[in-house]
Write an enzyme that holds these catalytic residues in place. Sequence first.
Site, mmCIF file in Angstrom:
data_model
loop_
_atom_site.group_PDB
_atom_site.id
_atom_site.type_symbol
_atom_site.label_atom_id
_atom_site.label_comp_id
_atom_site.label_asym_id
_atom_site.label_seq_id
_atom_site.Cartn_x
_atom_site.Cartn_y
_atom_site.Cartn_z
ATOM 1 C CE LYS A 1 27.751 -82.343 5.701
ATOM 2 N NZ LYS A 1 28.947 -81.307 5.541
ATOM 3 N NE ARG B 1 29.977 -87.369 8.535
ATOM 4 C CZ ARG B 1 30.552 -85.706 8.843
ATOM 5 N NH1 ARG B 1 31.430 -85.481 8.854
ATOM 6 N NH2 ARG B 1 29.437 -84.722 9.800
ATOM 7 N NE ARG C 1 29.923 -74.561 11.250
ATOM 8 C CZ ARG C 1 29.754 -75.083 11.229
ATOM 9 N NH1 ARG C 1 28.893 -76.289 9.995
ATOM 10 N NH2 ARG C 1 30.999 -76.187 11.612
ATOM 11 N NE ARG D 1 30.592 -77.568 14.510
ATOM 12 C CZ ARG D 1 30.174 -78.754 13.437
ATOM 13 N NH1 ARG D 1 28.947 -78.125 12.814
ATOM 14 N NH2 ARG D 1 30.292 -78.975 13.203
ATOM 15 N NE ARG E 1 35.154 -80.393 11.242
ATOM 16 C CZ ARG E 1 34.151 -78.875 10.949
ATOM 17 N NH1 ARG E 1 34.562 -77.967 11.657
ATOM 18 N NH2 ARG E 1 33.576 -79.039 10.819
HETATM 19 P P1 AP5 Z 1 26.689 -75.364 7.660
HETATM 20 O O1 AP5 Z 1 25.028 -76.000 6.790
HETATM 21 O O2 AP5 Z 1 26.655 -75.619 8.857
HETATM 22 O O3 AP5 Z 1 27.657 -76.424 6.556
HETATM 23 P P2 AP5 Z 1 27.772 -78.107 6.702
HETATM 24 O O4 AP5 Z 1 28.350 -78.695 5.726
HETATM 25 O O5 AP5 Z 1 26.406 -78.503 7.672
HETATM 26 O O6 AP5 Z 1 29.191 -78.408 7.366
HETATM 27 P P3 AP5 Z 1 29.545 -78.475 9.007
HETATM 28 O O7 AP5 Z 1 30.767 -78.176 9.440
HETATM 29 O O8 AP5 Z 1 28.441 -78.787 10.280
HETATM 30 O O9 AP5 Z 1 30.003 -80.223 8.493
HETATM 31 P P4 AP5 Z 1 30.583 -81.246 9.223
HETATM 32 O O10 AP5 Z 1 30.353 -82.201 8.313
HETATM 33 O O11 AP5 Z 1 32.395 -81.174 9.037
HETATM 34 O O12 AP5 Z 1 30.664 -81.467 10.688
HETATM 35 P P5 AP5 Z 1 28.694 -82.028 11.531
HETATM 36 O O13 AP5 Z 1 28.450 -81.858 12.750
HETATM 37 O O14 AP5 Z 1 27.977 -83.194 10.494
HETATM 38 O O15 AP5 Z 1 27.534 -74.241 6.193
HETATM 39 C C1 AP5 Z 1 28.639 -73.666 6.965
HETATM 40 C C2 AP5 Z 1 28.485 -71.680 6.650
HETATM 41 O O16 AP5 Z 1 28.768 -71.751 6.012
HETATM 42 C C3 AP5 Z 1 26.988 -71.381 8.218
HETATM 43 O O17 AP5 Z 1 28.073 -70.516 8.690
HETATM 44 C C4 AP5 Z 1 27.015 -70.933 7.181
HETATM 45 O O18 AP5 Z 1 25.607 -69.938 7.557
HETATM 46 C C5 AP5 Z 1 26.880 -70.743 6.463
HETATM 47 N N1 AP5 Z 1 26.632 -71.327 4.656
HETATM 48 C C6 AP5 Z 1 25.878 -71.767 4.309
HETATM 49 N N2 AP5 Z 1 25.205 -72.600 2.862
HETATM 50 C C7 AP5 Z 1 26.113 -71.216 2.609
HETATM 51 C C8 AP5 Z 1 25.941 -70.660 1.610
HETATM 52 N N3 AP5 Z 1 25.565 -71.271 -0.304
HETATM 53 N N4 AP5 Z 1 26.534 -69.306 0.993
HETATM 54 C C9 AP5 Z 1 27.285 -68.860 2.056
HETATM 55 N N5 AP5 Z 1 27.831 -69.148 3.455
HETATM 56 C C10 AP5 Z 1 26.759 -70.352 3.418
HETATM 57 O O19 AP5 Z 1 29.604 -83.182 12.086
HETATM 58 C C11 AP5 Z 1 31.016 -82.882 12.929
HETATM 59 C C12 AP5 Z 1 31.576 -84.410 13.426
HETATM 60 O O20 AP5 Z 1 31.153 -84.902 13.878
HETATM 61 C C13 AP5 Z 1 32.681 -84.565 12.043
HETATM 62 O O21 AP5 Z 1 33.862 -83.952 12.307
HETATM 63 C C14 AP5 Z 1 32.887 -85.712 12.953
HETATM 64 O O22 AP5 Z 1 33.714 -85.983 13.906
HETATM 65 C C15 AP5 Z 1 31.015 -86.522 13.604
HETATM 66 N N6 AP5 Z 1 30.730 -87.415 12.587
HETATM 67 C C16 AP5 Z 1 28.768 -86.837 12.090
HETATM 68 N N7 AP5 Z 1 29.075 -87.473 11.485
HETATM 69 C C17 AP5 Z 1 29.724 -88.962 11.353
HETATM 70 C C18 AP5 Z 1 29.017 -90.075 10.167
HETATM 71 N N8 AP5 Z 1 28.899 -89.792 9.738
HETATM 72 N N9 AP5 Z 1 30.411 -90.681 10.711
HETATM 73 C C19 AP5 Z 1 31.460 -90.375 11.128
HETATM 74 N N10 AP5 Z 1 31.666 -88.688 11.835
HETATM 75 C C20 AP5 Z 1 30.778 -87.869 12.199
#
Ligand code: AP5
Length: 231
Positions: free
Chosen positions: A23, A96, A135, A168, A179
């Site tokens: 994402k 989410r 990552r 991270r 997660r």
């Molecule tokens: P990446 O693009 O970083 O993936 P992502 O879907 O953004 O994954 P995240 O881990 O950031 O999502 P998340 O939802 O858990 O974390 P967030 O920071 O939002 O890609 C991942 C890896 O794959 C990278 O290395 C990339 O290079 C590679 N890649 C990407 N596309 C690829 C492809 N097509 N092919 C191959 N490789 C690829 O949230 C963190 C924490 O914050 C949560 O756990 C929660 O505690 C809190 N939080 C955030 N938002 C909320 C909410 N709305 N409600 C409640 N808690 C929340």
Amino acid sequence: MTAGRAATPRVDVIFFGAPGAGKGTQAQILSAQYGYRQISTGDLLRDNIQQETALGHAAASFMQRGELVPDDLIVEMVKDNLPPADAGVLFDGFPRTVEQAKALDDLLQSEGRGLPRAIYFYVQRAALEERLLGRWTNPRTGRVYHERFNPPKRDRVDDDDGGPLIQREDDRPEIVGHRLDVFERQTIPLIKYYDVAGSQRYLKIDAARPIATVTRELLDALESAPAVRTS
Ligand code: AP5
């Protein structure tokens, strides 16, 4: 940049999917190259933690454990950071839960905007684990790399600002599994919320394909997307 594509964001869009589904990667590409305004709740929370705000203190322990931060804190944070309606907004990692989804619909409608479209990034669990464990992130800008699928030009150094890349804390193996479980329990119900017959709000994409292929499919979908005015 994908050749021949116009920067014409028309609608607000939600990217939802499991941790590691890509994402953030796609949101960064679309906002940098195609004019979308990106709001990433994960990045906003990490900023708050770094700046030691009250929200950062409240959120930190949930994030370290791989739990979701409570809905009321998240919705308030999004309200405070909602970009103006002059361009399409790309919501990365929000909503989410169904509660968050309802709150976002209410918020956008209260501002006279159409309902957002929701795009579900589907990737199988084994591939997600490999993505998260490999990552590397720029903690200053949030830009992400992968040691195998999307490496920086220089090992552990950001291509843009030359800053150091880090892993991270919540990408440790023992947290990653949790997660993914939390996603299945609390975020999968969004599919039912958005995939309502006739609403044209929901699209599932195969996000296991290469990054550029996924970007092309997203652009195709967004360029042909009508604004959604009613639920
Ligand atoms: P990446 O693009 O970083 O993936 P992502 O879907 O953004 O994954 P995240 O881990 O950031 O999502 P998340 O939802 O858990 O974390 P967030 O920071 O939002 O890609 C991942 C890896 O794959 C990278 O290395 C990339 O290079 C590679 N890649 C990407 N596309 C690829 C492809 N097509 N092919 C191959 N490789 C690829 O949230 C963190 C924490 O914050 C949560 O756990 C929660 O505690 C809190 N939080 C955030 N938002 C909320 C909410 N709305 N409600 C409640 N808690 C929340």
